[in-house]
Scaffold this active site. Structure first.
Site, PDB file in Angstrom:
ATOM      1  N   LYS A 166      16.861  -6.780  30.111  1.00 44.34           N
ATOM      2  CA  LYS A 166      17.599  -7.954  30.549  1.00 44.34           C
ATOM      3  C   LYS A 166      17.322  -9.060  29.540  1.00 44.34           C
ATOM      4  CE  LYS A 166      17.664 -11.521  32.325  1.00 44.34           C
ATOM      5  NZ  LYS A 166      18.192 -12.843  31.781  1.00 44.34           N
ATOM      6  N   GLU A 179       3.695 -11.461  27.879  1.00 50.93           N
ATOM      7  CA  GLU A 179       3.335 -12.497  26.921  1.00 50.93           C
ATOM      8  C   GLU A 179       3.981 -13.780  27.411  1.00 50.93           C
ATOM      9  OE1 GLU A 179       4.592 -14.732  23.583  1.00 50.93           O
ATOM     10  OE2 GLU A 179       4.574 -12.798  22.553  1.00 50.93           O
ATOM     11  N   CYS A 191       5.968 -19.058  21.314  1.00 47.14           N
ATOM     12  CA  CYS A 191       4.790 -19.146  22.184  1.00 47.14           C
ATOM     13  C   CYS A 191       3.516 -19.415  21.395  1.00 47.14           C
ATOM     14  CB  CYS A 191       4.644 -17.863  22.991  1.00 47.14           C
ATOM     15  SG  CYS A 191       6.004 -17.553  24.133  1.00 47.14           S
ATOM     16  N   GLU A 202       2.965 -26.972  27.555  1.00 50.38           N
ATOM     17  CA  GLU A 202       3.807 -26.370  26.522  1.00 50.38           C
ATOM     18  C   GLU A 202       5.150 -27.098  26.453  1.00 50.38           C
ATOM     19  OE1 GLU A 202       4.821 -21.886  25.012  1.00 50.38           O
ATOM     20  OE2 GLU A 202       5.046 -22.269  27.150  1.00 50.38           O
TER      21      GLU A 202
END
Length: 509
Positions: free
Chosen positions: A185, A260, A294, A395
């Site tokens: 997906k 992750e 990331c 983040e």
């Protein structure tokens, strides 16, 4: 999709899910717009898959896993096929990297360089498959103990928008080399290269059902895939909260998991390292991919004795970065993925001001001539950032980095580890002993010493704490795609009857 070198207008294509080797209709009629982030223009439309669509793709994958064409293929034949897929990828590299640039806005120089490495992932794991050996285990007594490994089955893979093909291929290469199957997906923002690769691999000989693609929103299609009762492993790259939700669902069927998730990479710059080189790494680490990685170098922790020089030189370097049309070879940074992401970055710039940090450069939307509706942001640097500020702890996922001074090694580690995340960290020093000492003590699954962003198909990739669980790449990922069966064989001919003389039996197990 035919992509000119600098597309002015593109016909809007309608796509469906990719199941059993072809695109099929899906959804309940409503379509999702796919936009070029450099212009804001709609370039394609995709369905939002329903539960029936997800189930169709899963049943197709299960049939392929159990069928003769794929499930009955021997290891050497499968390795040869995986190597042919790598060749097919390379043969289509030009169209793939241009399509990736069109869909996610990364400059062509970045997508070309990144995608050109991906065939090696398939070749590496094909090699691992050929060299794999099961174990013969020394045990007590007259017994032969050995292991058998069998592919785990269906791997559900939810991929993000920032590196659509790279993150897909880190999983897909090992899935195919181990004899598993996958239902992918992709992000609702960037599905186009995933669909294209499925088509390329099918034409190169991959049996139908081995690599299926379902489209739609993460909150609906992605959630239904993670919750599906027939998955054997879930791979997800995305935000920490999305990982918690999907991981909880997959845990109900005891699926293997590799996730992750978020990151807030600390970069510790010591005063024995060349400042100009450190600044060059800082710009690369923070602003490649418009900072949408990331492992973005989002927290620079700099020794006080070189702090002012570092900030001044990083300001000058950042202001030279050319933001513009991603199809222009002179462009060094493209847009972020969406208006929503642009607004998120600008919101964090406001947080920086509100919390008392010093804006060094950027912090506003960038103006690119001819791209008024694109989602561009100036690369942003804040200095004098304290560890309790939001821009230090949270983040951002954009072209945004902070700079914080430290006194000594212990202070650098304290600041670096003051985070809920633990994906990557970086160290800049010429002191070999210090480099190894700090690498051992920083909270991270990946550490770069005097480098950034480097990865290799043989090197394990993943984080700790809120950055996820499990590892991609390397033997660690390969081994997690198998179930291990232990076979214990009695090689003696001694008579046995536990119940004849139970009291004098020496051993039960």
């Amino acid at each position: 999709m035919n992509i000119p070198s600098k597309p002015a207008s593109i016909d809007v294509e309608i796509h469906g899910n990719f199941v059993d080797g072809r695109e099929v209709e899906a959804g309940n009629g409503a379509m999702l717009d796919i936009r070029n982030p450099a212009t804001g223009d709609v370039i394609a439309r995709i369905p939002n898959s329903t539960a029936d669509d997800i189930d169709r793709a899963m049943k197709s994958a299960r049939a392929a896993f159990e069928g003769k064409a794929w499930g009955g293929m021997d290891t050497r034949a499968r390795a040869r096929l995986v190597n042919r897929l790598a060749d097919a990828f390379e043969a289509n590299l030009d169209s793939l990297y241009r399509l990736e640039t069109l869909n996610n806005g990364r400059p062509v120089n970045e997508t070309r360089a990144q995608l050109s490495r991906l065939p090696d992932f398939f070749r590496y794991f094909a090699g691992l498959a050929l060299s794999r050996r099961d174990s013969v285990i020394p045990v007590e007594g007259a017994y032969l103990n050995y292991t058998l490994r069998t592919p785990i089955g269906i791997v559900a893979n939810c991929t993000p928008f920032n590196h659509p093909l790279m993150i897909l291929c880190k999983s897909l290469a090992v899935v195919l080399a181990t004899g598993c199957v996958t239902v992918v997906k992709p992000s609702e923002y960037t599905p186009l290269t995933t669909l294209k690769l499925a088509q390329i691999f099918t034409e190169a000989g991959l049996p139908p059902g081995v690599f299926n693609v379902v489209l739609g929103l993460g909150a609906s299609a992605g959630k239904m895939l993670a919750e599906h009762g027939d998955i054997n492993k879930l791979v997800l790259t995305g935000g920490t909260e999305a990982g918690r939700i999907a991981g909880s669902a997959a845990a109900k069927v005891f699926a293997h998991q590799t996730m992750e998730l978020g990151g807030k990479t600390p970069v510790m710059v010591f005063d024995d390292f060349d400042v100009d080189r450190a600044v060059n790494y800082a710009a690369f680490g923070a602003f490649i991919g418009a900072g949408q990685t990331c492992v973005c170098a989002s927290r620079h922790i700099v020794q006080a004795s070189i702090y002012d020089e570092f900030v001044e030189k990083l300001q000058a370097k950042t202001r030279t970065i050319r933001v513009g049309d991603p199809f222009d070879p002179s462009t060094q940074m493209g847009p972020v993925i969406s208006a929503k992401q642009r607004d998120r970055v600008l919101t964090y710039a406001n947080y920086g001001h509100a919390d008392g940090a010093r804006l060094v450069t950027g912090g506003v939307a960038a103006k690119v001539p001819g791209h008024d509706n694109g989602y561009f942001v100036e690369p942003t640097v804040f200095a004098d950032v304290k560890s309790d500020m939001r821009i230090f702890q949270e983040e951002v996922f954009g072209p945004f980095t902070s700079v914080t001074p430290f006194k000594d090694e212990a202070d650098a580690l304290r600041l670096a580890n003051d985070s809920p995340f633990g994906l990557a960290a970086a160290i800049r020093t010429r002191d070999v002993a210090r480099a190894h000492r700090v690498a051992a003590n920083v909270k991270a699954g990946i550490v770069w010493i005097n480098d950034h962003h480097r990865l290799d198909p043989a090197s394990p990739w993943g984080g700790v704490d809120d950055s996820g669980i499990g590892r991609e790449c390397g033997a660690e990922s390969f081994n997690d795609h198998f179930n291990t069966k232990s076979v214990m064989v009695a090689t003696h001919e001694q008579p046995f009857d536990w119940y004849r003389d139970t009291a004098n039996q020496k051993r039960l197990n």
